[in-house]
Write an enzyme that holds these catalytic residues in place. Structure first.
Site, PDB file in Angstrom:
ATOM      1  N   ASP A  94      -0.953   4.435  -9.328  1.00  0.00           N
ATOM      2  CA  ASP A  94      -0.584   3.789 -10.596  1.00  0.00           C
ATOM      3  C   ASP A  94      -0.936   4.671 -11.792  1.00  0.00           C
ATOM      4  OD1 ASP A  94       0.458   1.746 -12.143  1.00  0.00           O
ATOM      5  OD2 ASP A  94      -1.429   0.630 -12.239  1.00  0.00           O
ATOM      6  N   HIS A 117       6.788   9.750 -13.382  1.00  0.00           N
ATOM      7  CA  HIS A 117       7.022   9.554 -11.944  1.00  0.00           C
ATOM      8  C   HIS A 117       7.191  10.900 -11.236  1.00  0.00           C
ATOM      9  CE1 HIS A 117       7.008   5.322 -12.401  1.00  0.00           C
ATOM     10  NE2 HIS A 117       8.135   5.253 -13.091  1.00  0.00           N
ATOM     11  N   SER A 136       6.683  -1.664  -5.102  1.00  0.00           N
ATOM     12  CA  SER A 136       6.308  -3.008  -4.663  1.00  0.00           C
ATOM     13  C   SER A 136       7.496  -3.954  -4.739  1.00  0.00           C
ATOM     14  CB  SER A 136       5.166  -3.551  -5.535  1.00  0.00           C
ATOM     15  OG  SER A 136       5.664  -3.963  -6.803  1.00  0.00           O
ATOM     16  N   LEU A 151      -1.490  13.382  11.197  1.00  0.00           N
ATOM     17  CA  LEU A 151      -1.654  12.325  10.190  1.00  0.00           C
ATOM     18  C   LEU A 151      -0.471  11.354  10.191  1.00  0.00           C
ATOM     19  CD1 LEU A 151      -3.196  11.305   7.562  1.00  0.00           C
ATOM     20  CD2 LEU A 151      -1.575  12.748   6.298  1.00  0.00           C
TER      21      LEU A 151
HETATM   22  C1  IPE Z   1       1.453  -1.315  -8.235  1.00  0.00           C
HETATM   23  O1  IPE Z   1       1.568  -0.846  -9.530  1.00  0.00           O
HETATM   24  C2  IPE Z   1       2.627  -0.868  -7.418  1.00  0.00           C
HETATM   25  C3  IPE Z   1       2.705   0.559  -7.106  1.00  0.00           C
HETATM   26  C4  IPE Z   1       1.856   1.467  -7.481  1.00  0.00           C
HETATM   27  C5  IPE Z   1       3.830   0.943  -6.315  1.00  0.00           C
HETATM   28  P1  IPE Z   1       2.204  -1.737 -10.698  1.00  0.00           P
HETATM   29  O2  IPE Z   1       2.138  -0.934 -11.918  1.00  0.00           O
HETATM   30  O3  IPE Z   1       3.528  -2.235 -10.274  1.00  0.00           O
HETATM   31  O4  IPE Z   1       1.201  -2.969 -10.725  1.00  0.00           O
HETATM   32  P2  IPE Z   1       0.917  -4.042 -11.885  1.00  0.00           P
HETATM   33  O5  IPE Z   1       2.233  -4.491 -12.409  1.00  0.00           O
HETATM   34  O6  IPE Z   1       0.120  -3.323 -12.930  1.00  0.00           O
HETATM   35  O7  IPE Z   1       0.128  -5.107 -11.213  1.00  0.00           O
HETATM   36  C1  IPE Z   2       3.025   3.650 -10.722  1.00  0.00           C
HETATM   37  O1  IPE Z   2       3.044   4.004 -12.065  1.00  0.00           O
HETATM   38  C2  IPE Z   2       4.313   3.965 -10.028  1.00  0.00           C
HETATM   39  C3  IPE Z   2       5.053   2.776  -9.577  1.00  0.00           C
HETATM   40  C4  IPE Z   2       4.723   1.539  -9.756  1.00  0.00           C
HETATM   41  C5  IPE Z   2       6.288   3.048  -8.880  1.00  0.00           C
HETATM   42  P1  IPE Z   2       3.564   2.986 -13.165  1.00  0.00           P
HETATM   43  O2  IPE Z   2       5.009   3.229 -13.379  1.00  0.00           O
HETATM   44  O3  IPE Z   2       3.209   1.579 -12.821  1.00  0.00           O
HETATM   45  O4  IPE Z   2       2.721   3.494 -14.404  1.00  0.00           O
HETATM   46  P2  IPE Z   2       2.066   2.609 -15.527  1.00  0.00           P
HETATM   47  O5  IPE Z   2       1.209   1.582 -14.864  1.00  0.00           O
HETATM   48  O6  IPE Z   2       3.184   1.983 -16.301  1.00  0.00           O
HETATM   49  O7  IPE Z   2       1.273   3.580 -16.335  1.00  0.00           O
HETATM   50 MG    MG Z   3       1.605   0.421 -13.243  1.00  0.00          MG
END
Ligand code: IPE
Ligand code: IPE
Ligand code: MG
Length: 238
Positions: free
Chosen positions: A24, A41, A69, A135
């Site tokens: 995240d 990303h 997710s 792995l």
């Molecule tokens: C969790 O991150 C999902 C992934 C890293 C794939 P999110 O950014 O979607 O989670 P929330 O919305 O902060 O809970």
């Molecule tokens: C996690 O990074 C990647 C995915 C959920 C696919 P985010 O896109 O949620 O990044 P933030 O949380 O907005 O910084």
């Molecule tokens: Mg996020």
């Protein structure tokens, strides 16, 4: 030449068998730099290699990465599309090396709603690495623990099971047959699980780091393993 990676990071060989990572903070990383989220990303994707390499060298058995997710469909179509495109790009670029390193790729989640080319890339990677013995790399894509549990229960019902033990449920989760999660890391500073591996992490050590995922390099990952090795796991005992 002996691999002194343990020495380098001050680790012993009691490494977690299964590490799971909520990757995240990509969006915030980009925002901080005045870039758009897609750049975040992309930068995040470049960190995956280091996690795989170090997991492999430390002889961790399973690495599970949360990539998308069941709730991430709430994002714009452009962002969702980009995330799925990155999957294709990643495998086209990395599959040979993953194969050489004996990595076995698996997917946790329902990839049926993904674009055809993303499914093709994933299925090709699974197929090509299925006999590998190193792995195990689980990619959680369109994964949610609630959907996973629902699927397992429906599988049991379709088998006309009258009553079930926990193991009957566990073996029908996407992670059936794999060791439970020992260490769950979330980057990006949030302290929540966001529907990730709720049952498999029942006794996992949880580690939340403020590092945004694109900053989470091999050294930071090693630091998490070191922290894990300092924890005292009691499993309800004394
Ligand atoms: C969790 O991150 C999902 C992934 C890293 C794939 P999110 O950014 O979607 O989670 P929330 O919305 O902060 O809970
Ligand atoms: C996690 O990074 C990647 C995915 C959920 C696919 P985010 O896109 O949620 O990044 P933030 O949380 O907005 O910084
Ligand atoms: Mg996020």
């Amino acid at each position: 030449m002996a691999d002194n990676v343990y020495e380098k990071y001050g680790l012993n060989d009691a490494v977690p068998r299964h590490v799971a990572v909520i990757m995240d903070g990509n969006g915030r990383w980009a925002k901080k730099r005045g870039m758009n989220r897609s750049m975040g990303h992309r930068a995040g994707m470049e960190r995956i290699r280091g996690l795989i390499t170090l997991s492999d060298r430390l002889k961790i058995e399973v690495l599970t990465l949360y990539a998308f997710s069941t709730e991430n469909w709430k994002r714009t179509a452009a962002e969702v599309g980009l995330l799925f495109d990155l999957i294709v790009e990643y495998f086209i670029r990395e599959i040979d090396e993953l194969c050489e390193n004996n990595v076995r790729i698996r997917v946790l989640g329902d990839i049926a709603p993904l674009p055809q080319k993303s499914r093709d890339a994933l299925n090709a990677a699974i197929e090509r690495t299925k006999a590998n013995t190193g792995l195990i790399l689980n990619l959680a894509i369109n994964y949610g623990a609630r959907a996973e549990l629902t699927r397992a229960v429906n599988a049991l019902l379709s088998e006309n099971v009258q009553s079930a033990e926990f193991d009957d449920i566990a073996s029908r989760l996407y992670t059936g047959g794999l060791p439970e999660v020992d260490l769950l890391i979330r980057t990006g500073g949030e302290k929540r699980l966001s529907n990730f591996l709720l049952l498999q992490a029942a006794y996992a050590e949880l580690l939340f780091t403020d590092d945004l995922f694109p900053d989470f390099d091999e050294d930071r990952y090693a630091f998490c393993i070191k922290e894990f090795q300092q924890r005292n796991r009691r499993y309800g005992g004394v």
